[in-house]
Design a protein around this motif. Structure first.
Motif, mmCIF file in Angstrom:
data_model
loop_
_atom_site.group_PDB
_atom_site.id
_atom_site.type_symbol
_atom_site.label_atom_id
_atom_site.label_comp_id
_atom_site.label_asym_id
_atom_site.label_seq_id
_atom_site.Cartn_x
_atom_site.Cartn_y
_atom_site.Cartn_z
ATOM 1 N N UNK A 132 -6.090 14.774 0.958
ATOM 2 C CA UNK A 132 -5.822 13.619 1.817
ATOM 3 C C UNK A 132 -5.343 14.131 3.175
ATOM 4 N N UNK A 133 -6.050 13.757 4.229
ATOM 5 C CA UNK A 133 -5.664 14.201 5.567
ATOM 6 C C UNK A 133 -5.389 13.021 6.502
ATOM 7 N N UNK A 134 -5.402 11.822 5.934
ATOM 8 C CA UNK A 134 -5.114 10.644 6.760
ATOM 9 C C UNK A 134 -4.150 9.725 6.024
ATOM 10 N N UNK A 135 -3.056 9.421 6.678
ATOM 11 C CA UNK A 135 -2.089 8.480 6.111
ATOM 12 C C UNK A 135 -1.768 7.439 7.163
ATOM 13 N N UNK A 136 -1.933 6.187 6.785
ATOM 14 C CA UNK A 136 -1.558 5.084 7.666
ATOM 15 C C UNK A 136 -0.599 4.190 6.905
ATOM 16 N N UNK A 137 0.553 3.924 7.470
ATOM 17 C CA UNK A 137 1.503 3.102 6.725
ATOM 18 C C UNK A 137 2.592 2.540 7.609
ATOM 19 N N UNK A 138 3.491 1.870 6.948
ATOM 20 C CA UNK A 138 4.611 1.262 7.635
ATOM 21 C C UNK A 138 5.805 1.364 6.683
ATOM 22 N N UNK A 139 6.970 1.811 7.158
ATOM 23 C CA UNK A 139 8.078 2.083 6.226
ATOM 24 C C UNK A 139 8.628 0.835 5.533
ATOM 25 N N UNK A 140 8.981 1.002 4.287
ATOM 26 C CA UNK A 140 9.679 -0.066 3.556
ATOM 27 C C UNK A 140 10.395 0.579 2.358
ATOM 28 N N UNK A 188 -5.149 7.411 2.525
ATOM 29 C CA UNK A 188 -4.240 6.584 1.729
ATOM 30 C C UNK A 188 -3.280 5.792 2.594
ATOM 31 N N UNK A 189 -2.657 4.806 1.947
ATOM 32 C CA UNK A 189 -1.540 4.089 2.535
ATOM 33 C C UNK A 189 -0.510 3.897 1.434
ATOM 34 N N UNK A 190 0.707 3.608 1.830
ATOM 35 C CA UNK A 190 1.705 3.321 0.810
ATOM 36 C C UNK A 190 2.657 2.264 1.328
ATOM 37 N N UNK A 191 3.252 1.549 0.369
ATOM 38 C CA UNK A 191 4.184 0.497 0.741
ATOM 39 C C UNK A 191 4.966 0.086 -0.501
ATOM 40 N N UNK A 192 5.718 -0.968 -0.369
ATOM 41 C CA UNK A 192 6.378 -1.575 -1.513
ATOM 42 C C UNK A 192 6.073 -3.070 -1.478
ATOM 43 N N UNK A 193 6.303 -3.715 -2.565
ATOM 44 C CA UNK A 193 5.835 -5.071 -2.865
ATOM 45 C C UNK A 193 5.499 -6.011 -1.699
ATOM 46 N N UNK A 194 6.475 -6.376 -0.837
ATOM 47 C CA UNK A 194 6.121 -7.322 0.236
ATOM 48 C C UNK A 194 5.047 -6.751 1.159
ATOM 49 N N UNK A 195 5.090 -5.446 1.372
ATOM 50 C CA UNK A 195 4.098 -4.790 2.220
ATOM 51 C C UNK A 195 2.727 -4.784 1.573
ATOM 52 N N UNK A 196 2.695 -4.662 0.245
ATOM 53 C CA UNK A 196 1.416 -4.685 -0.475
ATOM 54 C C UNK A 196 0.802 -6.086 -0.406
#
Lengths: 354, 246
Positions: A22-30, A75-83
């Protein structure tokens, strides 16, 4: 002790993802997922990749859509409200038959809910979340080591079936520390080719199109039917589970993720008191390991689904048991975690009448 | 959350010297290096010396698995605990309570600051810079060689310097807290000591303590007898994290 290191679940997932290409990560902290993004921010650039903190979860998932369309392992990652915010993008990605990894480190809900661990996003993960006839591959690790191992598997299976995969862990798994051993970094050249990706035709082939809009209902139906055939094959071949002491069990506990480890300690305690109890731990939540339930419905007397929710996976257990045996439920929610003693009390409640 | 607050065995800490300890001790280090476990055990060891002890959950980074988890146990031992109002609730607010000032005002108390990880956690110390200036303090840098971002001197030094800068304070000693939970063995411990020695000489600080969980203490102790750290061994009870990983 070889190459084992000590890591938080969130960090281990990030490290494992980079190691498997994986060389691309797009996300927002939570919270309780933020360490994953923070770790990516520290290391992704050193690995020659792109970490981008997007302006929102919606922006992030659409960047995943774009990068995946261009053939990247992303990939992206988050937690419940973000998902929840990402659901439109997830449906589009599924509709465009694109592989990617989405990580949900689940917290209490609904709404903003809380930041303590939960499993109440089971329906969202396994029954859609977004609109349309689609599925995600959903993996539910129960240890930091399994989290690292399943990250690599999730990427591979997503590529194999050209569909989004999800790792679903509760906040506890994201936050807790355990020893973990990683595989070596893969060479990006060794990743499977993606002949469908929009990488430029070089004037040598027909252009590839990434799209989820179809002008005629006939064409859309045909695609949905084909996709369903793939889903059927996945349901037949890709279900994963762990089965412990079920062969002679009167009562079988069903639990996934970290909670399965607490449930297992209750099973051990029940066994030491002479009670015939076993455990089935689904490792894939979709496809749900239905066959093992069909099999165990022949030998055991009842099932007890234990969850950090008001009762979600229990519906799949009931569908799989198909009325042959009673299926009971015990759960805590809102960030509360069932304790070993409470699970043991539930076991005794049901087993005494058997 | 289920916590393991049981004392594993009755190994006493013999290495804490009342003549050299400072009234204020800040526990800093890389995220996940074991600062909280050390801070709780350090507070308990101070209490064993019959001192009046206050521990401050100073972590503005971690949402859970923190000093507050052991609050009831610490209070039962007569140790005062100050923690952020929102710690372990369903909200994450990086705010510190006004009671923190009592650490500087009440000079009769020995105070342990359990600081959050990396420079983000250490930033909270910087806010109290004027108070720290007025008094001699200890600031420990906790190191675990089995953490992926502090496995060599160069990497550890990056985090060390970031913490130094963010906290506006100078660390005074290194704590070698190298372990691999249930996989801790003599190889893990000796590699940890090697890194701690090299790192300590690079940054020009002493190693104050070498920790060992009481579950592996006997093995470690027999190993350490032959080397020079016997008088720095610091036994640990474990307090944070879910019970099923212990």
């Amino acid at each position: 002790m070889g190459n084992k290191v000590l890591m938080k679940g969130n960090e281990a997932l990030a490290e494992a993802a980079m190691r498997c290409g994986c060389r691309f990560f797009f996300g927002y902290p939570i919270t309780p997922q933020t360490e994953l993004a923070a770790y990516m921010a520290k290391k992704m650039q050193k690995n020659g990749g792109t970490f981008l903190q997007a302006e929102s979860e919606i922006a992030a998932i659409n960047m995943v859509y774009g990068a995946s369309g261009a053939g990247a392992r992303v990939m992206t990652s988050s937690s419940s409200p973000g998902i929840s915010l990402k659901q439109e993008g997830i449906s589009y990605i599924a509709g465009a038959d694109l592989p990617c990894l989405i990580v949900n480190i689940v917290r209490g809900g609904p709404g903003l809910g809380g930041i303590q661990p939960a499993q109440s996003d089971y329906f969202q993960a396994t029954k859609g979340g977004g609109h349309g006839d689609y599925h995600l591959l959903v993996f539910a690790p129960s240890s930091v080591q399994e989290l690292a191992d399943l990250t690599s598997l999730a990427f591979d299976k997503a590529d194999e079936y050209r569909m989004p995969a999800m790792i679903m862990g509760d906040g506890m798994l994201g936050q807790m520390m355990e020893p973990v051993e990683f595989k070596e970094y893969v060479d990006l050249k060794d990743l499977p080719e993606k002949p469908w990706a929009t990488t430029g035709t070089q004037m040598k082939r027909k252009k590839n199109i990434i799209n989820s809009l179809y002008l005629t209902p006939e064409e859309l139906e045909e695609l949905c039917v084909k996709r369903q055939e793939r889903y059927n094959k996945i349901m037949e071949t890709e279900a994963l589970y762990e089965e412990i002491q079920t062969e002679d069990a009167d009562l079988i506990i069903v639990a996934y993720g970290t909670l399965a480890r607490i449930a297992m300690s209750a099973v051990s305690e029940a066994r030491s008191q002479g009670l015939k109890v076993g455990l089935i731990r689904p490792i894939t939540l979709w496809p749900f390991p239905a066959k093992v339930f069909e099999k165990r419905a022949e030998t055991s007397k009842a099932f007890l689904s234990v969850e950090m929710s008001m009762g979600q996976m229990v519906e799949d257990v009931k569908l799989s048991v198909n009325g042959k045996r009673p299926v009971y439920f015990y759960g805590r929610t809102g960030g509360m975690v069932p304790q070993q003693s409470a699970i043991l009390a539930e076991i005794k409640k049901y087993i005494k009448n058997m | 959350m289920s916590l393991n607050n049981k004392l594993i065995c009755e190994i006493k800490n013999m290495n804490l010297n009342i003549n050299t300890i400072k009234r204020i001790t800040c526990i800093t280090g890389h995220f996940g290096s074991g600062k909280t476990e050390f801070a709780i055990n350090y507070a308990l060891a101070l209490k064993e010396l019959n001192l009046d002890v206050l521990i401050i959950d100073f972590d503005i980074v971690n949402p859970y698995f923190r000093t507050k988890d052991a609050q009831d146990f610490l209070k039962s031992k007569g140790i005062d605990v100050i923690s952020p109002e929102f710690a372990n609730l369903n909200i994450e607010s990086p705010s510190l309570p006004p009671e923190v000032y009592s650490a500087f005002a009440d000079k009769s108390k020995y105070v342990v600051f359990d600081v959050g990880g990396d420079e983000d956690g250490a930033t909270a110390l910087g806010f109290y810079h004027d108070y720290f200036k007025k008094e001699d303090y200890d600031m420990f840098f906790v190191l675990n060689e089995r953490r992926l971002l502090t496995q060599n001197v160069a990497d550890a030094e990056i985090i060390y310097n970031e913490i130094k800068q963010a906290s506006r304070l100078n660390p005074t000693a290194i704590i070698d807290n190298t372990h691999l939970m249930q996989y801790t063995d003599s190889e893990v411990i000796s590699n940890g000591i090697k890194l701690a020695e090299n790192f300590a000489s690079k940054v020009g600080l002493p190693i104050a303590y070498v920790t060992a969980a009481k579950t592996v203490y006997d093995d470690i102790f027999s190993l350490l007898k032959v080397i020079e750290y016997k008088d720095k061994l610091f036994p640990l009870d474990l307090f944070v994290g879910p019970a099923f990983v212990k």
